[in-house]
Scaffold this motif. Structure first.
Motif, mmCIF file in Angstrom:
data_model
loop_
_atom_site.group_PDB
_atom_site.id
_atom_site.type_symbol
_atom_site.label_atom_id
_atom_site.label_comp_id
_atom_site.label_asym_id
_atom_site.label_seq_id
_atom_site.Cartn_x
_atom_site.Cartn_y
_atom_site.Cartn_z
ATOM 1 N N UNK A 1 52.021 41.405 26.396
ATOM 2 C CA UNK A 1 51.776 40.079 25.779
ATOM 3 C C UNK A 1 50.325 39.828 25.618
ATOM 4 N N UNK A 2 49.835 39.222 24.420
ATOM 5 C CA UNK A 2 48.358 38.986 24.623
ATOM 6 C C UNK A 2 48.220 37.842 23.555
ATOM 7 N N UNK A 3 46.933 36.937 23.697
ATOM 8 C CA UNK A 3 46.339 36.054 23.113
ATOM 9 C C UNK A 3 45.291 36.297 22.357
ATOM 10 N N UNK A 4 44.881 36.354 21.151
ATOM 11 C CA UNK A 4 43.720 36.724 20.486
ATOM 12 C C UNK A 4 42.794 35.779 20.396
ATOM 13 N N UNK A 5 41.466 35.657 20.530
ATOM 14 C CA UNK A 5 40.603 34.587 20.270
ATOM 15 C C UNK A 5 39.248 35.257 19.980
ATOM 16 N N UNK A 6 38.880 34.840 18.572
ATOM 17 C CA UNK A 6 37.811 35.637 18.005
ATOM 18 C C UNK A 6 37.850 37.071 18.243
ATOM 19 N N UNK A 7 36.869 37.725 18.776
ATOM 20 C CA UNK A 7 36.810 39.151 19.147
ATOM 21 C C UNK A 7 37.332 39.400 20.373
ATOM 22 N N UNK A 8 37.970 38.974 21.195
ATOM 23 C CA UNK A 8 38.608 39.073 22.452
ATOM 24 C C UNK A 8 39.968 38.788 22.441
ATOM 25 N N UNK A 9 40.442 39.734 23.090
ATOM 26 C CA UNK A 9 42.132 39.408 23.302
ATOM 27 C C UNK A 9 42.668 39.517 24.646
ATOM 28 N N UNK A 10 43.276 38.765 25.225
ATOM 29 C CA UNK A 10 43.623 38.785 26.677
ATOM 30 C C UNK A 10 45.066 39.367 27.106
ATOM 31 N N UNK A 11 45.088 40.370 27.643
ATOM 32 C CA UNK A 11 46.496 40.699 27.838
ATOM 33 C C UNK A 11 46.873 40.296 29.070
ATOM 34 N N UNK A 12 48.224 40.071 29.238
ATOM 35 C CA UNK A 12 48.739 39.707 30.500
ATOM 36 C C UNK A 12 49.496 40.853 31.076
ATOM 37 N N UNK A 13 49.354 41.709 32.359
ATOM 38 C CA UNK A 13 50.101 42.637 32.696
ATOM 39 C C UNK A 13 51.684 42.329 33.244
ATOM 40 N N UNK A 14 52.213 43.406 33.486
ATOM 41 C CA UNK A 14 53.697 43.033 34.253
ATOM 42 C C UNK A 14 53.413 42.341 35.580
ATOM 43 N N UNK A 15 52.344 42.510 36.274
ATOM 44 C CA UNK A 15 52.189 41.980 37.643
ATOM 45 C C UNK A 15 51.441 40.475 37.306
ATOM 46 N N UNK A 16 51.225 40.079 36.279
ATOM 47 C CA UNK A 16 50.457 38.763 35.994
ATOM 48 C C UNK A 16 48.876 38.556 35.851
ATOM 49 N N UNK A 17 48.428 39.963 35.743
ATOM 50 C CA UNK A 17 47.090 39.775 35.702
ATOM 51 C C UNK A 17 46.372 39.820 34.495
ATOM 52 N N UNK A 18 45.323 39.106 34.139
ATOM 53 C CA UNK A 18 44.608 39.374 32.925
ATOM 54 C C UNK A 18 43.769 40.194 32.637
ATOM 55 N N UNK A 19 43.698 40.895 31.609
ATOM 56 C CA UNK A 19 42.893 41.840 31.310
ATOM 57 C C UNK A 19 42.337 41.554 29.652
ATOM 58 N N UNK A 20 40.856 41.615 29.647
ATOM 59 C CA UNK A 20 40.293 41.447 28.460
ATOM 60 C C UNK A 20 40.003 42.762 27.636
ATOM 61 N N UNK A 21 40.293 42.659 26.319
ATOM 62 C CA UNK A 21 39.937 43.723 25.523
ATOM 63 C C UNK A 21 39.183 43.138 24.398
ATOM 64 N N UNK A 22 38.234 43.878 24.077
ATOM 65 C CA UNK A 22 37.340 43.509 22.597
ATOM 66 C C UNK A 22 37.903 43.878 21.314
ATOM 67 N N UNK A 23 37.975 43.276 20.489
ATOM 68 C CA UNK A 23 38.584 43.609 19.107
ATOM 69 C C UNK A 23 37.836 44.411 18.293
ATOM 70 N N UNK A 24 37.838 45.731 17.789
ATOM 71 C CA UNK A 24 36.823 46.548 17.133
ATOM 72 C C UNK A 24 37.336 46.231 15.538
ATOM 73 N N UNK A 25 38.585 46.057 15.185
ATOM 74 C CA UNK A 25 39.047 46.205 13.806
ATOM 75 C C UNK A 25 40.656 45.715 13.648
ATOM 76 N N UNK A 26 41.027 45.139 12.776
ATOM 77 C CA UNK A 26 42.364 44.813 12.589
ATOM 78 C C UNK A 26 42.570 45.175 11.440
#
Length: 93
Positions: A1-26
């Motif tokens: 599951x993830x939430x996209x804001x501008x060029x950053x998306x935050x994914x929530x792992x199965x254990x509830x941790x937040x992990x940030x990824x930077x969007x290069x292209x869509x």
């Protein structure tokens, strides 16, 4: 599951941790959205991942999952390489 804001998306792992990824292209293929993301800020080397939008019409936030099928990954990577051909981004498999 993830939430996209501008060029950053935050994914929530199965254990509830937040992990940030930077969007290069869509892109959209066959009415489905895909994101090419990296775990490193701009200008740094990092791992790339492709995420597929699996949101339903009733979902309040976008829901993404990692693309794991090798054949689908190869096909999508080719598309993203073409989209980024003019950008200062080097993709390696």
């Amino acid at each position: 599951m993830g939430e996209k804001k501008d060029n950053l998306i935050t994914m929530i792992t199965d254990s509830g941790e937040s992990v940030n990824f930077y969007v290069l292209e869509e892109t959209r293929i066959n009415a489905r959205g895909y994101l090419l993301v990296t775990d490193a800020p701009e200008g740094q080397d990092g791992e790339c991942y492709i995420l597929r939008d699996v949101s339903g019409c009733q979902d309040a936030e976008a829901v993404y999952e990692f693309v794991e099928d090798d054949q689908e990954l190869d096909s999508l990577m080719g598309i993203f390489e073409e989209l980024l051909s003019d950008a200062d981004v080097e993709l390696k498999k």
